[in-house]
Scaffold this active site. Structure first.
Site, PDB file in Angstrom:
ATOM      1  N   ASP A 100      54.078  23.849  56.189  1.00 59.21           N
ATOM      2  CA  ASP A 100      54.399  22.977  55.065  1.00 59.21           C
ATOM      3  C   ASP A 100      54.581  21.560  55.604  1.00 59.21           C
ATOM      4  O   ASP A 100      55.253  21.359  56.621  1.00 59.21           O
ATOM      5  CB  ASP A 100      55.702  23.461  54.416  1.00 59.21           C
ATOM      6  CG  ASP A 100      55.651  23.415  52.902  1.00 59.21           C
ATOM      7  OD1 ASP A 100      55.384  22.322  52.370  1.00 59.21           O
ATOM      8  OD2 ASP A 100      55.885  24.454  52.268  1.00 59.21           O
ATOM      9  N   ASP A 205      53.526  19.015  50.547  1.00 58.09           N
ATOM     10  CA  ASP A 205      54.530  18.922  49.497  1.00 58.09           C
ATOM     11  C   ASP A 205      54.355  17.653  48.655  1.00 58.09           C
ATOM     12  O   ASP A 205      54.246  16.555  49.218  1.00 58.09           O
ATOM     13  CB  ASP A 205      55.908  18.915  50.179  1.00 58.09           C
ATOM     14  CG  ASP A 205      57.048  19.111  49.214  1.00 58.09           C
ATOM     15  OD1 ASP A 205      57.087  20.159  48.556  1.00 58.09           O
ATOM     16  OD2 ASP A 205      57.900  18.206  49.117  1.00 58.09           O
ATOM     17  N   GLU A 259      50.084  19.817  47.061  1.00 53.41           N
ATOM     18  CA  GLU A 259      50.803  20.047  45.809  1.00 53.41           C
ATOM     19  C   GLU A 259      50.793  18.742  45.027  1.00 53.41           C
ATOM     20  O   GLU A 259      51.269  17.721  45.521  1.00 53.41           O
ATOM     21  CB  GLU A 259      52.239  20.484  46.107  1.00 53.41           C
ATOM     22  CG  GLU A 259      52.995  20.860  44.846  1.00 53.41           C
ATOM     23  CD  GLU A 259      54.508  20.889  45.048  1.00 53.41           C
ATOM     24  OE1 GLU A 259      55.175  21.667  44.370  1.00 53.41           O
ATOM     25  OE2 GLU A 259      55.028  20.115  45.882  1.00 53.41           O
ATOM     26  N   HIS A 328      57.734  29.853  45.542  1.00 56.25           N
ATOM     27  CA  HIS A 328      59.178  29.746  45.743  1.00 56.25           C
ATOM     28  C   HIS A 328      59.871  28.837  44.730  1.00 56.25           C
ATOM     29  O   HIS A 328      61.090  28.738  44.738  1.00 56.25           O
ATOM     30  CB  HIS A 328      59.433  29.228  47.161  1.00 56.25           C
ATOM     31  CG  HIS A 328      58.909  27.833  47.337  1.00 56.25           C
ATOM     32  ND1 HIS A 328      57.552  27.546  47.318  1.00 56.25           N
ATOM     33  CD2 HIS A 328      59.540  26.654  47.481  1.00 56.25           C
ATOM     34  CE1 HIS A 328      57.376  26.241  47.457  1.00 56.25           C
ATOM     35  NE2 HIS A 328      58.569  25.682  47.561  1.00 56.25           N
ATOM     36  N   ASP A 329      59.109  28.153  43.880  1.00 53.55           N
ATOM     37  CA  ASP A 329      59.693  27.248  42.887  1.00 53.55           C
ATOM     38  C   ASP A 329      59.624  27.806  41.473  1.00 53.55           C
ATOM     39  O   ASP A 329      60.027  27.135  40.529  1.00 53.55           O
ATOM     40  CB  ASP A 329      58.928  25.905  42.870  1.00 53.55           C
ATOM     41  CG  ASP A 329      59.158  25.087  44.118  1.00 53.55           C
ATOM     42  OD1 ASP A 329      60.219  25.242  44.750  1.00 53.55           O
ATOM     43  OD2 ASP A 329      58.269  24.285  44.462  1.00 53.55           O
TER      44      ASP A 329
HETATM   45  C1  NOJ Z   1      58.151  20.927  46.033  1.00 57.23           C
HETATM   46  C2  NOJ Z   1      58.704  22.078  46.804  1.00 57.23           C
HETATM   47  O1  NOJ Z   1      57.892  23.196  46.601  1.00 57.23           O
HETATM   48  C3  NOJ Z   1      60.113  22.286  46.316  1.00 57.23           C
HETATM   49  O2  NOJ Z   1      60.674  23.489  46.768  1.00 57.23           O
HETATM   50  C4  NOJ Z   1      60.917  21.090  46.752  1.00 57.23           C
HETATM   51  O3  NOJ Z   1      62.217  21.179  46.204  1.00 57.23           O
HETATM   52  C5  NOJ Z   1      60.296  19.792  46.269  1.00 57.23           C
HETATM   53  N1  NOJ Z   1      58.879  19.756  46.432  1.00 57.23           N
HETATM   54  C6  NOJ Z   1      60.871  18.626  47.038  1.00 57.23           C
HETATM   55  O4  NOJ Z   1      60.449  18.654  48.370  1.00 57.23           O
END
Ligand code: NOJ
Length: 569
Positions: A100, A205, A259, A328-329
């Site tokens: 990541d 990210d 992302e 994970h989000d």
């Molecule tokens: C996206 C990540 O997937 C998430 O878990 C994180 O809180 C935010 N970006 C900030 O880095």
């Protein structure tokens, strides 16, 4: 037109959330040795790539997305030697490792921010500091109205410095100033350092947030994330990513997946077209269907809407897709898009079919292959997610809610902790995740839903994933085939066709039919071809051997079927 071949297009990616995967030393936190212990399990799934969420040194305010040293491993996860062993062990099993990359922001513990605070050696300009006004009580007023991805103002007043700094996430995650060429070159050096160690790529990210427009203008206050129209795909984002690619990735046979927040299919094409800087992006359009009015609502998503988003990306993207439903989000996929009660098994298999038969690289999240579900939370005190807990705090402070009970339904569904409960390995204490006290509660359904039970059962979700991953790696049409949506308006059946114009392959035409509903149905799929069952979660009961009439198909609840199509005799 068939896309050019690449290893990352043919790959299936498995995402490991290190904190929650497997704890080897009993401190309640997953770790690198724990992952090594379970690598055979991952390899047996048949996946090709592991994406590891951040394992860098971090105070863990946002579970590792707040990095204090990019070149060190977080102590609770192990050492750099453990990490090197992990890389070797992954490669020894013919898999690859994607790390990541979190470079929109750092932790406030990062040396750069510490030095920036002290205005040392030119570091002040590594972050985005602005003088704000003060109100009549002498309290600082934020320099603009931007909010953070977790709610609340994106500015924090730093008493030591006497000015405010920008943070698009937690206040302990200050945004780096990408306008500063020294910041960029330090980051590229770091990226190169990891690539030279032998990793196979990066998941990047919130990478389309790195460029902020000059003057940091106010955003539309009615947007859920205020300022997003300015900082998503900002004026220099493309240029910065091109520079990054030229200095780093272009020198390696690596894969990149960025992302990208609030991105549409056209803008995504700028990043991932043949001469674009990235290989793939993650977009959010299907993730927003059940929250079109914002985080605090849970709306019913409709299948025609989901199909229309999928079809648009499948057919219009100038580049290679990613396919994901959770990570994970996000809530657990079976709780969000399937049925985590009566039809947990069927719907988990159907979602596996969805993930593994679209055009694009599938990203699977740990635990989905055994049908892990959202977790019943006893109280907010059990939750660890910086996002959910911050939103509840702000809502209580502002009086939007009087007590937690008013927020409970949404928070329990949306909290990112649902995806972060420990991996369920077996039915022993703590699901076999740890001998100690887990950092976050274990989902109480672990006694039934666990890897050992899946290994022992016939026709488990796990074996379905394994078989389908196998099939995908055998059938080029599932990787490179064109996608055509059928029945766009059907309320419960999602049907699509994949065709590959390649005389060298045996199977060049596949029909996928998914009944995404708890109700049995009959459907007429508009294809004029002979349909032979190829794979599915109900084939034994629903079809005979030989060809099958898909113009009048009877589908069980959450039934998923794949057919090979051939010319009618
Ligand atoms: C996206 C990540 O997937 C998430 O878990 C994180 O809180 C935010 N970006 C900030 O880095």
């Amino acid at each position: 037109m068939t896309a050019e071949r690449a290893w990352w297009k043919e790959a299936v990616v498995y995402q490991i959330y290190p904190q929650s995967f497997n704890d080897s030393d009993g401190d309640g936190v997953g770790d690198l040795q724990g992952i090594i212990e379970r690598l055979d399990y991952v390899a047996d799934l048949g996946v090709d790539v592991i994406w590891l969420n951040p394992v860098y040194q971090s105070p863990q305010v946002d579970n590792g997305y707040d990095i204090s040293d990019y070149r060190a491993i977080h102590e609770a996860y192990g050492t750099m030697a453990d990490w090197e062993e992990l890389l070797d062990e992954i490669h020894a099993r013919d898999m690859r490792l994607v790390m990541d990359l979190v470079v929109n922001h750092t932790s406030d513990d990062h040396e750069w921010f510490q030095r920036s605070r002290r205005d040392e050696d030119g570091y002040r300009d590594y972050y985005i500091w602005r003088e704000g006004d003060t109100d009549e009580d002498g309290e600082p007023v934020p320099p603009n109205n931007w909010t953070t991805g977790f709610g609340g103002s994106a500015w924090t007043d730093d008493e030591q410095v006497g000015t405010q700094y920008l943070h698009l996430f937690h206040e302990r995650q200050p945004d780096l100033n990408w306008e500063n060429a020294e910041v960029r070159s330090d980051i590229y050096e770091m990226i190169d350092w990891w690539l030279a160690k032998g990793i196979d790529g990066f998941r990047m990210d919130v990478i389309n947030l790195i460029s902020k427009p000059e003057g940091l203008p106010d955003g539309d206050p009615d947007k859920g994330w205020v300022g997003i129209e300015h900082f998503a795909d900002g004026p220099r984002a493309q240029e910065f990513l091109e520079e990054m690619a030229a200095e780093t990735f272009d020198n390696y046979d690596s894969m990149t997946v960025g992302e990208c927040v609030d991105i549409d299919v056209d803008t995504a094409g700028d990043y991932v077209s043949a001469d674009g800087p990235l290989d793939m992006v993650f977009h959010f359009e299907h993730m927003l269907l059940d929250q079109q009015e914002g985080w605090w609502t849970i709306e019913d998503w409709s299948l025609p809407e989901l199909k229309s988003v999928m079809a648009e990306w499948q057919t219009d993207l100038d580049g290679w897709n990613t396919v994901y439903l959770g990570n994970h989000d996000q809530p657990r996929i079976v709780s969000r898009f399937g049925d985590d009660g009566e039809y947990r098994e069927e719907s988990a298999k159907l979602l596996a079919t969805f993930l593994l038969t679209h055009q694009g690289t599938p990203f699977l999240f740990q635990g989905d292959e055994i049908g892990m579900t959202n977790c019943p939370w006893e109280s907010i005190d059990e939750m660890r997610d910086a996002d959910a807990t911050n939103r509840v705090r702000l809502a209580l402070e502002s009086g939007d809610i009087e007590d937690y009970d008013e927020a409970r339904e949404v928070v329990e569904f949306r909290s990112r902790d649902n995806a972060r409960t420990p991996m369920q390995w077996n039915d022993s204490r703590n699901a076999g995740f740890t001998d100690g006290d887990p950092w976050i509660q274990v989902n109480p359904n672990y006694e039934d839903v666990n890897v050992a039970a899946a290994e022992a059962a016939e026709d488990s979700i796990l074996s379905y994933y394994r078989d389908l991953i196998d099939l995908r790696s055998d059938l080029d049409v599932l990787v490179y085939g064109e996608y055509e949506l059928l029945l766009p308006d059907h309320e419960t059946v999602y049907a699509y066709r994949r065709t590959l114009d390649d005389p060298a392959v045996d199977v060049d035409d596949v029909l996928i039919v998914l009944n995404i509903s708890p109700t049995a149905t009959r459907v007429s799929v508009p294809v004029e071809a002979e349909a032979t069952p190829l794979f599915g979660n109900e084939l034994d009961t629903a079809t005979e051997s030989g060809s099958h009439d898909v113009t009048d198909a009877a589908l069980q609840p959450y039934e998923a079927r794949l057919y090979e199509l051939s010319e009618q005799q």
